[in-house]
Every structure is written in C-alpha cells, then in structure tokens.
Design a protein around this motif. Sequence first.
Motif, PDB file in Angstrom:
ATOM      1  N   SER A   1       6.547  10.869  -0.114  1.00  0.00           N
ATOM      2  CA  SER A   1       7.536  10.572  -1.086  1.00  0.00           C
ATOM      3  C   SER A   1       8.245   9.429  -0.408  1.00  0.00           C
ATOM      4  O   SER A   1       7.438   8.161  -0.226  1.00  0.00           O
ATOM      5  N   ALA A   2       9.269   9.580  -0.274  1.00  0.00           N
ATOM      6  CA  ALA A   2      10.205   8.499   0.107  1.00  0.00           C
ATOM      7  C   ALA A   2      10.262   8.241   1.563  1.00  0.00           C
ATOM      8  O   ALA A   2      10.844   7.145   2.322  1.00  0.00           O
ATOM      9  N   TRP A   3       9.529   9.264   2.310  1.00  0.00           N
ATOM     10  CA  TRP A   3       9.618   9.190   3.746  1.00  0.00           C
ATOM     11  C   TRP A   3       8.360   8.611   4.549  1.00  0.00           C
ATOM     12  O   TRP A   3       7.318   8.837   4.040  1.00  0.00           O
ATOM     13  N   ASP A   4       8.574   7.781   5.471  1.00  0.00           N
ATOM     14  CA  ASP A   4       7.254   7.218   6.172  1.00  0.00           C
ATOM     15  C   ASP A   4       7.606   7.319   7.589  1.00  0.00           C
ATOM     16  O   ASP A   4       8.622   6.953   8.367  1.00  0.00           O
TER      17      ASP A   4
ATOM     18  N   ASN B   1       0.891  -1.151   0.089  1.00  0.00           N
ATOM     19  CA  ASN B   1      -0.011  -0.024  -0.075  1.00  0.00           C
ATOM     20  C   ASN B   1       1.037   1.069  -0.105  1.00  0.00           C
ATOM     21  O   ASN B   1       1.725   1.340   1.073  1.00  0.00           O
ATOM     22  N   LEU B   2       0.805   1.904  -1.070  1.00  0.00           N
ATOM     23  CA  LEU B   2       1.844   2.898  -1.359  1.00  0.00           C
ATOM     24  C   LEU B   2       1.116   4.432  -1.179  1.00  0.00           C
ATOM     25  O   LEU B   2       1.499   5.439  -1.746  1.00  0.00           O
ATOM     26  N   ALA B   3      -0.096   4.379  -0.398  1.00  0.00           N
ATOM     27  CA  ALA B   3      -1.076   5.675  -0.588  1.00  0.00           C
ATOM     28  C   ALA B   3      -0.209   6.663   0.321  1.00  0.00           C
ATOM     29  O   ALA B   3       0.353   6.476   1.089  1.00  0.00           O
ATOM     30  N   GLN B   4      -0.061   7.834  -0.360  1.00  0.00           N
ATOM     31  CA  GLN B   4       0.686   8.908   0.388  1.00  0.00           C
ATOM     32  C   GLN B   4      -0.324   9.697   1.371  1.00  0.00           C
ATOM     33  O   GLN B   4      -1.689   9.319   1.343  1.00  0.00           O
ATOM     34  N   GLY B   5       0.096  10.336   2.278  1.00  0.00           N
ATOM     35  CA  GLY B   5      -0.507  10.913   3.119  1.00  0.00           C
ATOM     36  C   GLY B   5      -0.773  10.476   4.769  1.00  0.00           C
ATOM     37  O   GLY B   5      -0.008   9.547   5.135  1.00  0.00           O
TER      38      GLY B   5
END
Length: 702
Positions: free
Chosen positions: A176-179, A144-148
């Motif tokens: 982006s690349a940060w989680d 799951n690559l959903a942003q926000g």
Amino acid sequence: MNAEILISIIAAILTVSSFNARSQEVTDSLTRKLQEVVVTARQPATELVGTTLVSTIPGSNLADIGNTLDVLAQLPMIKVEDNTVSVIGKGNVEIYIDGRPMRDEMELQQILSSNLRKVELLMAPGAAYESTTGAVLRITTKRNLAQGLSVTDQLQLQCRRRWSVMDYLALNYRLSAWDIYLDGSYNHDDKIIKGLTTNTLTYNGTETVVGSSQHNNFLSNTGIIRGGFNYTLGNQSFGAYYRYNPERGNFTNNGAEWLDNETPLSRVIDKSTRAHSHLVSMYYENTFADKYLLHFDGDYKHSVAGNSVATNYPDAAADDVNSTDNRHSTLWAGKLYLNFPLAKGDFTVGTQDSYTHTSLDYQMLNAQVGQYIPSSLTDARQMSAAAFASWKRIFGKFNMSVGARYEYVDYDFKVNGKRDEKVSRRDNLLTPDISLGYSFNDRSQISLSYKLTTVKPPYSQLTGSLSYVGRHEIEGGNPGLRDERMHDVQLSGMCNDFMLQADLTRGIDTYAFVKQLYPADLSACRFRRNNLQLLMHPVNIDVTALSAYLVWSRPIRRWTPNITLGLYKQWLDIAGTDYNRPIFSYFFDNTIALPKNWTLTVDMSGQGRGDMHTNQFGTTWFTMEVSIGKTFLNRSLTLKLSATDIFNTANNDWTMNTYGVFVNKQQKYDRRGVCLNIIYQFNPRKNKYKGNSASEAEMKRL
C-alpha cells in the motif's frame, strides 16, 4: 589464464540462459505496444535545454546496455572510470537519483538501464545548490508501483594484477503506502601501483637529487548495510534510513630512497586503516493548495577513522618511525525549501544550515623525528547558515533564471587546545548567479550564464599536522588555507548534432599543492645531510582558466557514436614560474546494439601533455576499452564482460616545478584487466529513498 576462467564462466551462463532468450518479449528500443496502440520512437540524441544536457534513454541504443554506469559512460561530457563518475571540465559533481542524492557509487550499479527514463546534466547549477557544486547529474527512473517483494543482486568479478570482488544485495517490500527496504554490499579490492619519484633542487649551491621508489599494494575490505522506509499518502510523503559503513584497509610500500649517488636504502611502509561511520537521513514533503511544494531534509553523520603507520629501514641502523592518527567527525545538517509559481515563472526559496565538528589526534612515536614533526591535536568547528532564492521563466524563445545565496560561516580552529586567531574567522558570503538562453528551434539553442561561487577546502587539507614520508620528505596540510572565490562565465550552444561547452573561470585563492624546502631541526641529524627536508603541502593561488569542449553525437541505426574534442588552458604564475601549457584531449565512445539483445561498446580516448594547476600531466595519446553484454529473462538478468586499458597505454606520470624543486613522478596503475558483471533483479524497482541531501558539500569535505 585468469581471462580464460572468466570467459569460461560467462560462456556457461550464456548456454544455460539461451533457452530463455528465444521466448523473450521484444524490447522497447524502437517499437512497443501500449494499450493496443503501437508507438514508434525515433532514436533520441542528447538535447540542450538552457544550460542542461538532457538525454532520454527509452528508445535509444542505450536502453539495454546494462546498468546506469554503463549508460553514463556513453553520454556526452560524462566519464566513468573504476565506477567513479566525473564531468569533463567540472569538479565537485553532485548526483541525484529521483530527486534525492546518491550516497554511494553502488546505487548507480543497481539500476538497470532499462529502468532509466531520463538523465539531465546541469552544467550551471543555480542558488538552490551549494555554491561549491560544479555540476549536477539528475537521474530519473521509470515509475514502478508493483506491490510485494523485490530482490536485486549484483556480483562483480575483476581481475587486473590481482582479483577483486563485489557483491550487492537489496530487499524491498511495498505494501500500500509503505515502502520498506534493506540492502547491503561487500567490496574486496586489491590494487598495485608502482612508481618512481625524483626531486631535483639546488641545495647549498649544489645540484641535489632526492629519490624514492614505490611498490604499493592497497588492500581494502568495505561494507555497507542500510535499512529504511518511505510512506506516501496523497500529496504527503516522509521517510528515513540508517546506514552503517565499516572499512578495513592495509597499505604496504616496499621501496627504497636515496640522496644523490648514494646506494638506495631499502624502506618498508606499513599502514593499517580502521574506520566506520553512522548516517541517519530523513525527509518530509507536502504539496498543498495544488501549487506549493514544501520539502525538508535532515542528516546526522558520525565517523571515526584511525591510521597506524610504521616506516622501517631493514638495512640501516635506524629506529623505526611510527605514528598514529585518529579522526572523529560529526555533522548535523538541515535543509528546508518552498517551491511555488510566481510571476509566470517558478520560484524557490529556502534555508540550508549545518554544524560540523572534526578533530585529529596525530601522535609521532619517534622522539628524534618528533623534533621537527611534532604530535598535535587539532580541532575544527564550523557553523553555517544559508538562505537562498531562485526564479526561472520562459519568455517565448527566451529563457532566464536568476538566483542568489547568502551564507554566514563561523569557523573555529584550535591546536592543542589553543584557538588559532589567524585561522579562525567569521565570513558573510553572497553568491549570485544568472543564466540567459535563446532557442532558435528544437535542435538549435544557445545560453550564457555567470556564477560566483565560494569553494571551501576539504577538512583533510586544513590540518596543521605533518606526516613522515621519508628521511627527506614530509607531507602536511595547511590550516591557513582561505576559501576560494571563483567567477565562472559559461557559454553553451547546440546546433543540430553539435554541442559546445565553454567556461572561463577566475579563481581567487584556489588551493594547489607545492613542494619546497622545510627547515628541519639540525640537532636531529643522524643521516648525512639529514637537515634537507622537502615539504609537500597546499597553498592558495590565483588562476585563470579556459576550458572548451566540442561534442558531436548522432545515433545511426544501431550505432551511436559520441565524439568530444577538448581544450584546457590556464594562466598561472608562482614565484616567476609559468604553468600555461594547454591540454588537448579527445574522447570517442561507440555503442552498437547487436541482434538478440547483445550490446557492444568500444571507447577510445587520449590527451596531450599540459598543465593543470601546479601539475604537468604526461601524454596519453590512445587508450581503449571494450565491453560486450546481453540481457535475459525479460531484462531481469544482465551479463557483461569488459576489458579496460587493453593496450596498457594509460600514462599516469606528472611533474611539478615549484619554489626551486622539480618533481618527476613516474607511476603505473593496474588499470588493464577484465571484469565480469552479473545482475539479477526479481520484481525490480527503482531506488527507494526520496529525500535530498541536507548538506552534501559538508559531507564531501569530511
């Protein structure tokens, strides 16, 4: 009345949510639409791949059952009891979620079953895992690559004899690349256990009975707060997190104790626990030259735990027996490995190192009892350095894996500042493993494996201090415990809907508990025959054991039954007493996918009387648990109502007969009750941290 309150709560929630249920999308249990292509999935059963049981969750009746614990409870060879996961016939189970270790059981509750992709159960872990590992459970979630921002909240209300409540809240922000994530949980647990213990022995030529009764109340409040980040760019990723875990507990035992036919003497034990721990974990991973995977994990953990125990006899002219103990533990650990293709196979080589320091300051505050249970300060330090390598390859219908692990251990043990030369030691350990498998077809496989493991006892059992339990009973550790060397030959097979799992093990210096006479100081006598003292402590034993489990599982439309028949048989002799009675067991789990996203589970189990190490466990021929659950709002909301030990038939009794002391323990746990789970996820995502454990076994020993 408590059950009626819970049912009223869930009925109100279902009424409000039913309007949304009508407009939900169809689940992907049988048919789903992906890029204008209709894919029809067959109901998958668990498959055996080498020595690994692989269960694919999407497309099965388990896809909408609730959370990960609900799924695991319905899979072959896996049992879940009070949110604790175990593997039938295996000890020391390690759980990995998306390639990194599970740090607390809350992680399994926060993942919805609809977000699971695959569950793999490794029944014969190789050299890449620590030799103490009995089985590995690898859980893979959907990407799951959903942003926000995503938010997860779970509330659990449980009523048995008393109420318990748990709440978990997780915040995650991806840009982006940060989680970046922050989560926390609070757990208020209140349990009651009732019991009766009688010890029968021949003392001074006369049959003597030492008895006690227990009415135990366990009240605990624990919390977890964790924050961390992941960064991924191309083939590189790194991350770290910090976790703080405070705990407050209070234990009260209102019971009595007696000797022979004397009038039982009332006894009250109050124990207060204050503990907390700090954990910092970090990882780095990089894939270069399109085939070399480099991975590093590092851990630092510091924990402090203090206990204060007060034992008093309200009806006797005796001083209170008070004691305190304070434990400090520190762990530094690192693990580095490189994975790449070699000789048409897959090769992994690495190192795993750790330094552990734990100290226990035990203070006996009663001078009279202190004559035979003295205060002590024990200090244990261990440095471990290991190198491992493993290789696996598929040869047509054959598959093979081989591995070896070398470990150097320097263990230093001190009592009151003086090194104990009999206990301190340096060891060089080499533990090989090999597995061979053959696949007849997609539904029929067989594999045979051998593994030599070294199992270190937990630090809590290596202490030399003793604890006061009663006027005639003492409990303690054993600093002289040796590491166990276990040989394990395992046979795994699958034919259509049947699976067989069998293990023949030979344990050298396995540790087991015994009870025997302890020579007390006669000058400490104030009660009649007070010099009679019984000591419960662990000792090393040699044991051979056979465990065999036959599993049948086959999805039948909306119904998924899972039947397991088991046998455990050991060969053990201690001082001329045999402990060889076999244990027969069965498990019958049922999952039924009802219309409109309702899921029903009905689980039954039982076992006969038999020996495991020095304990003979009582018979429980039948227990039953039922749950009903439903998902709403496109699986964002999950409600589940469950009932455990419905007929109150679980038997927790056991006996022990060692060194002339026969122990009969009768106890009743408060397992019968109801539980309501409410899970809500906004923009849900899978677990965040991608690192592995640098030294999972050492953390468990601490």
